[in-house]
Motif scaffolding. Structure first.
Motif, PDB file in Angstrom:
ATOM      1  N   THR A 216      -7.409   7.057   4.357  1.00  8.95           N
ATOM      2  CA  THR A 216      -6.095   7.427   3.824  1.00  8.95           C
ATOM      3  C   THR A 216      -5.911   8.916   3.566  1.00  8.95           C
ATOM      4  O   THR A 216      -4.813   9.345   3.203  1.00  8.95           O
TER       5      THR A 216
ATOM      6  N   TYR B 130       0.837  -1.213   0.000  1.00  9.75           N
ATOM      7  CA  TYR B 130       0.000   0.000   0.000  1.00  9.75           C
ATOM      8  C   TYR B 130       0.864   1.253   0.000  1.00  9.75           C
ATOM      9  O   TYR B 130       0.663   2.181  -0.781  1.00  9.75           O
TER      10      TYR B 130
ATOM     11  N   ILE C 116      -6.417   3.803  -1.878  1.00 12.89           N
ATOM     12  CA  ILE C 116      -5.998   2.400  -1.929  1.00 12.89           C
ATOM     13  C   ILE C 116      -7.143   1.502  -2.395  1.00 12.89           C
ATOM     14  O   ILE C 116      -7.070   0.279  -2.311  1.00 12.89           O
TER      15      ILE C 116
ATOM     16  N   TYR D  26       1.893   5.324  -2.452  1.00 13.56           N
ATOM     17  CA  TYR D  26       1.240   6.339  -1.636  1.00 13.56           C
ATOM     18  C   TYR D  26       2.207   7.509  -1.485  1.00 13.56           C
ATOM     19  O   TYR D  26       3.412   7.295  -1.286  1.00 13.56           O
TER      20      TYR D  26
END
Length: 947
Positions: free
Chosen positions: A220, A108, A167, A112
């Motif tokens: 997120t 992940y 995500i 990012y």
């Protein structure tokens, strides 16, 4: 002070009679059957890392971060989707699990933005999860195929969508579906190309209703409030209650010092359970808008410039003027108007000012012009002037009748709950002249839409009841046990007459008889049938009759006194119920007790220390009539704009202009302030301590988030004015006002701030018999002993269409705006509704040569205005529709002063009109624009107050 933290169990808490016991990390845990392993662990404060899971949504199992080990099972199942079972042994920590979780998390984070991991403006759950799994480094570089360059969507005025931070956990999509019920978001593409999309457009132009559920769900920071991006994260929070509609949502006001950063719906709020709408979630900017008036002002004549003065001078001058008017014109020449936007405590002391200091009963409220027929109709039939259920009751309804209400626009948080129930199988009947969203919306479709003509509600409810009586669908055992038999038999004979049949009433209602019969059978065929209604029921010449008709219908089918049923008014403003409860009517003290009742009056006299008038006072229409006649000359209006909100605007303003002392207390210089001699600045809900009472009789705490920007609490202004008039009120805090309310009002006897803080909220009656409140009314017996059926003869309104005015105008609200728009027009909500428009059916438009967007004249017997036309098949031929959120639109210039026979509630919903193409604004609108300009000049000319 710190941020109010809420536990997230990861998956919903299940309710079940059967319990199961399992072992988690060596500890025995007992939970209801159906509870997930994740929630079971969290119930013992064992936190399992997660990203796709949250307890407001059903388990999904996509992030693979919440893996656990279960003895006797292969692999590492996701704890969010694995139900707890009897005897199960679970391990949440092991070297294997740690390695797997770090590997998942590393993937992940590799796609990012690295700077967000160390920033303070979102992505908190992802950052926390990375820390929980012990991720310290990422082996994969940022080169190659990634999403880091994806374009941001900043079209929505309140939040940003940054796909680089997404995500694709689907929490936002699921929140839009499961919580809000709009289905505006989807996942576009497959595999690595998956993206969250608001359909084929951007967020602003999509079907998104900006409720904030997706922003709240996002772990997120991909979806995040613009206020957080601009100012950073808040550092403390205060739980308070929304000041918009009658749902009464609880929010955490999250702050930096005295700066409000965001409003976050509180999961423990018993009315909203963590959900919100665009108004409560985002439209709070009006509280600090540049138009806020923060200093008292006075002037001798309404054509004079304003002069800023100190609070002491303003209060002394107000008292002097009120005394002068009473001395010249008599004791009954002055009065007050309370507000449904103010707290219970503020309303209570203002009506006390009228009764104890003015020594008359000239007190009225904006609640009377919307829901007074509810109080009358439910009072005479059921014995209590309020709805019967809590909002959670709809979860058990099998059939729901929504009549004269548009919940998705007017009460959107309740509408989301209702839509969830409908998606799970409940049937819906809609009775409305207009095709509201609930008639057909994603995964919801009404079984019947009874598209009646405005003004024919009573004919329709009589026809529904006729079918139930004539076809033997009455709940005989319930009626025999719970209702007055003589009243029922008289009503049954009346309702069985042929004149009340669907076939006979079709000529009035326009609803096919077959549809009425089928809807009546559906309503009567189930155990749990609920009625929810709004202003489309009450704002008619037979509003009180119609409320009684709905109560008759519910009693005849046994649908009062149990969960999933009831008669439920959807209150339009945040404290409509409370302002009525507090004694804002000229004939009633708090608790709906008549001023002529000696015992009641004596109890108030004993505590207040003053003799009280036994004669009812003047309602707003009477005040205006008497002002035009030269007898009523002084008025204190708190938090209400009668020059915009009340019908027949030109008559209202004539009355205001005739008065010698008009005092307006408000946040802004509203339309009524054009006629004011004294302006007292008010406080927003963020600056108040007190309580609101919502549509389900729920008393919620309102807590002060910041100090009053105007320097003085509203309740204290009333107390000081009363003292200046010669009557002392002695309170140090609003809690003491509530103590007095409890001492004098039987239904509030057990209410205190201490109890509200302990329980979160209570629903009245709260007394010795129900110390924790009463969610469900009339369980074993009606408040007045037996339910009373009332005769409901249909009497057509005097306001009828004809050759000169062949169309019928009805009015309503829209999601993004609220009431007269004073608050929401001063927020970014105006992007969705920048002006009031006139909806007209294509047939009526074609007959008049009108095309979409044309400026048209809307004329009635009372007056005329010009609006833009919107051609819409939501309307039926012969009916047009508009809203009243903008003062320049002048919708109430057109409405008449026809009103309900019992309560004088205006007949906003039926006005005979004609629509023609126009090439200019109406004379009234041009004059109003000139007055706005003059008011601005007078304000700019106001000299500063002396220090």
């Amino acid at each position: 002070m710190s941020l109010v933290k809420e536990i997230d169990f990861g998956t919903p808490i299940r309710l079940a009679e059967t319990m199961v016991t399992l072992t988690i990390d060596g500890e025995s845990v007992t939970v209801p059957k159906g509870t997930s392993v994740m929630a079971a662990a969290m119930s013992r404060e064992v936190k399992i890392p997660k990203l796709c899971a949250t307890d407001s949504l059903e388990p999904f199992g996509s992030c693979r971060l919440c893996l656990v080990e279960i003895e006797g099972r292969r692999g590492t199942p996701a704890s969010c989707t694995t139900p707890a079972e009897e005897g199960m042994v679970v391990r949440t920590q092991s070297d294997k699990l740690a390695r797997l979780r770090r590997g998942v998390m590393e993937l992940y984070v590799s796609d990012y933005p690295r700077d967000v991991l160390i920033s303070a403006d979102g992505g908190g759950e992802l950052r926390n999860a990375a820390a929980e799994v012990g991720l310290r480094a990422v082996r994969y570089g940022s080169e190659g195929w990634n999403h880091l360059g994806d374009a941001r969507d900043e079209s929505n005025p309140y939040f940003v969508y940054d796909p680089a931070k997404c995500i694709v956990c689907s929490r936002c999509v699921r929140a839009c579906e499961e919580v809000q019920g709009t289905f505006a978001l989807t996942i576009e593409g497959r595999g690595f190309e998956s993206r969250i999309k608001p359909g084929p457009t951007d967020f602003l132009n999509s079907e998104c209703v900006s409720c904030g559920a997706c922003v709240q769900a996002c772990p997120t920071g991909s979806l995040i409030e613009k206020s957080v991006v601009e100012h950073g994260m808040p550092e403390h929070s205060v739980v308070t209650t929304c000041a918009y509609c009658g749902v009464g949502c609880s929010f955490k006001a999250e702050m930096q010092g005295e700066k409000l950063i965001r409003m976050v719906p509180w999961k423990q709020g018993q009315a909203n359970e963590g959900h919100s709408c665009v108004k409560g979630r985002f439209a709070y900017g009006y509280a600090t808008h540049k138009d806020r008036m923060l200093k008292p002002m006075i002037r001798q004549r309404i054509t004079d410039p304003w002069r800023e003065v100190s609070w002491d001078e303003a209060i002394a001058h107000s008292a002097s003027e009120l005394k002068r008017v009473q001395g010249k014109y008599g004791r009954n020449s002055i009065g007050v108007i309370t507000s449904s936007r103010c707290t219970n405590e503020e309303v209570y002391v203002l009506q006390k000012l009228a009764r104890a200091a003015f020594r008359n009963n000239n007190v009225d409220t904006c609640a009377r012009v919307c829901h007074s027929p509810t109080g009358y109709g439910l009072g005479v039939t059921l014995g209590t002037s309020a709805g019967t259920q809590d909002f959670a009751s709809v979860d058990q309804a099998e059939v729901v009748l929504v009549i004269g209400a548009n919940p998705t626009d007017g009460h959107p948080v309740f509408a989301s709950r209702l839509k969830k129930r409908l998606r799970r199988g409940a049937k819906l009947i809609v009775a409305d002249p207009r095709s509201i969203d609930l008639v057909r919306t994603p995964h919801v479709e009404a079984a019947y839409h009874l598209k009646l003509m405005p003004g024919t509600n009573v004919a329709l409810v009589n026809a529904l009841a006729h079918v139930i009586v004539a076809e033997g669908l009455v709940a005989e055992d319930y009626v025999r046990e719970r209702c007055d038999r003589e009243d029922f038999e008289l009503w049954a004979r009346f309702i069985a007459r042929e004149e009340n049949s669907p076939e006979a009433t079709q000529k009035y209602t326009g609803v096919p008889a077959a549809d009425v019969r089928a809807a009546a059978r559906l309503y009567a065929s189930v155990k749990n049938a609920a009625i929810y209604y709004g202003l489309g029921v009450t704002e008619h010449s037979q509003g009180s009759t119609m409320v009684m008709g709905l109560a008759n219908l519910a009693m005849a089918t046994g649908n009062i006194g149990h969960v999933g049923a009831g008669v439920n008014p959807l209150r339009g403003q945040n404290n409509v119920q409370g302002s009525c409860d507090m004694g804002s009517f000229p004939h009633e003290f708090s608790g709906y007790r008549h001023v002529s009742d000696d015992a009641t009056r004596e109890s108030f006299e004993a505590l207040w220390g003053v003799e009280l008038d036994e004669e009812p006072g003047l309602r707003i229409p009477n005040m205006i009539d008497e002002a035009v006649a030269g007898h009523f000359m002084g008025l204190f209006v708190q938090g209400e704009d009668i020059a915009q909100s009340d019908p027949n605007t030109q008559h209202i303003t004539a009355g205001l202009a005739a008065m010698e002392c008009v005092i307006v207390q408000d946040l802004f210089l509203n339309e009524t302030a054009k006629y004011a001699h004294i302006f007292l600045p008010g406080c927003s809900f963020l600056e108040k301590d007190g309580t609101f009472t919502n549509a389900e009789r729920r008393i919620n705490r309102v807590r002060k988030v910041m100090a009053p920007l105007c320097g003085k609490d509203e309740w204290r202004v009333t107390v000081e004015l009363s003292k200046a008039l010669g009557y002392e009120m002695d309170y140090a805090h609003p809690s003491e006002i509530m103590d007095e309310i409890a001492a004098l009002t039987p239904t509030f006897k057990g209410v205190s701030y201490k109890k509200l803080d302990e329980l979160g909220s209570v629903q009245w009656p709260c007394n010795d018999a129900a110390p924790r409140g009463t969610p469900l009314m009339h369980v074993d017996r009606f408040v007045n002993g037996k339910g009373r059926f009332m005769l409901t003869e249909y009497v057509p309104t005097r306001e009828r269409s004809g050759p000169r005015y062949p169309l019928i105008l009805t009015t309503g609200r829209i999601l993004s705006q609220y009431n007269v728009g004073a608050q929401t027009r001063r927020t970014e909500n105006a992007l969705w509704h920048a002006e009031d428009v006139l909806e007209i059916h294509p047939f009526d438009a074609e007959m008049r040569g009108i095309v979409d967007g044309d400026l048209v004249s809307l004329a009635s017997r009372a007056g005329n205005v010009s609006l833009r036309a919107r051609i819409s098949e939501r309307m039926q031929p012969g009916v047009v529709y508009t809203t009243f959120h903008y003062p320049g639109s002048g919708a109430n210039v057109v409405t008449t002063d026809n009103s309900d026979w019992a309560t004088n509630c205006p007949e906003y919903k039926v006005t005979a009109v004609e629509v023609r193409r126009a090439n200019s604004l109406s004379a009234w609108q041009e004059r109003n624009a000139e007055e706005d300009f003059t008011l601005k000049q007078l304000l700019e000319a106001a000299p500063d107050a002396a220090e």
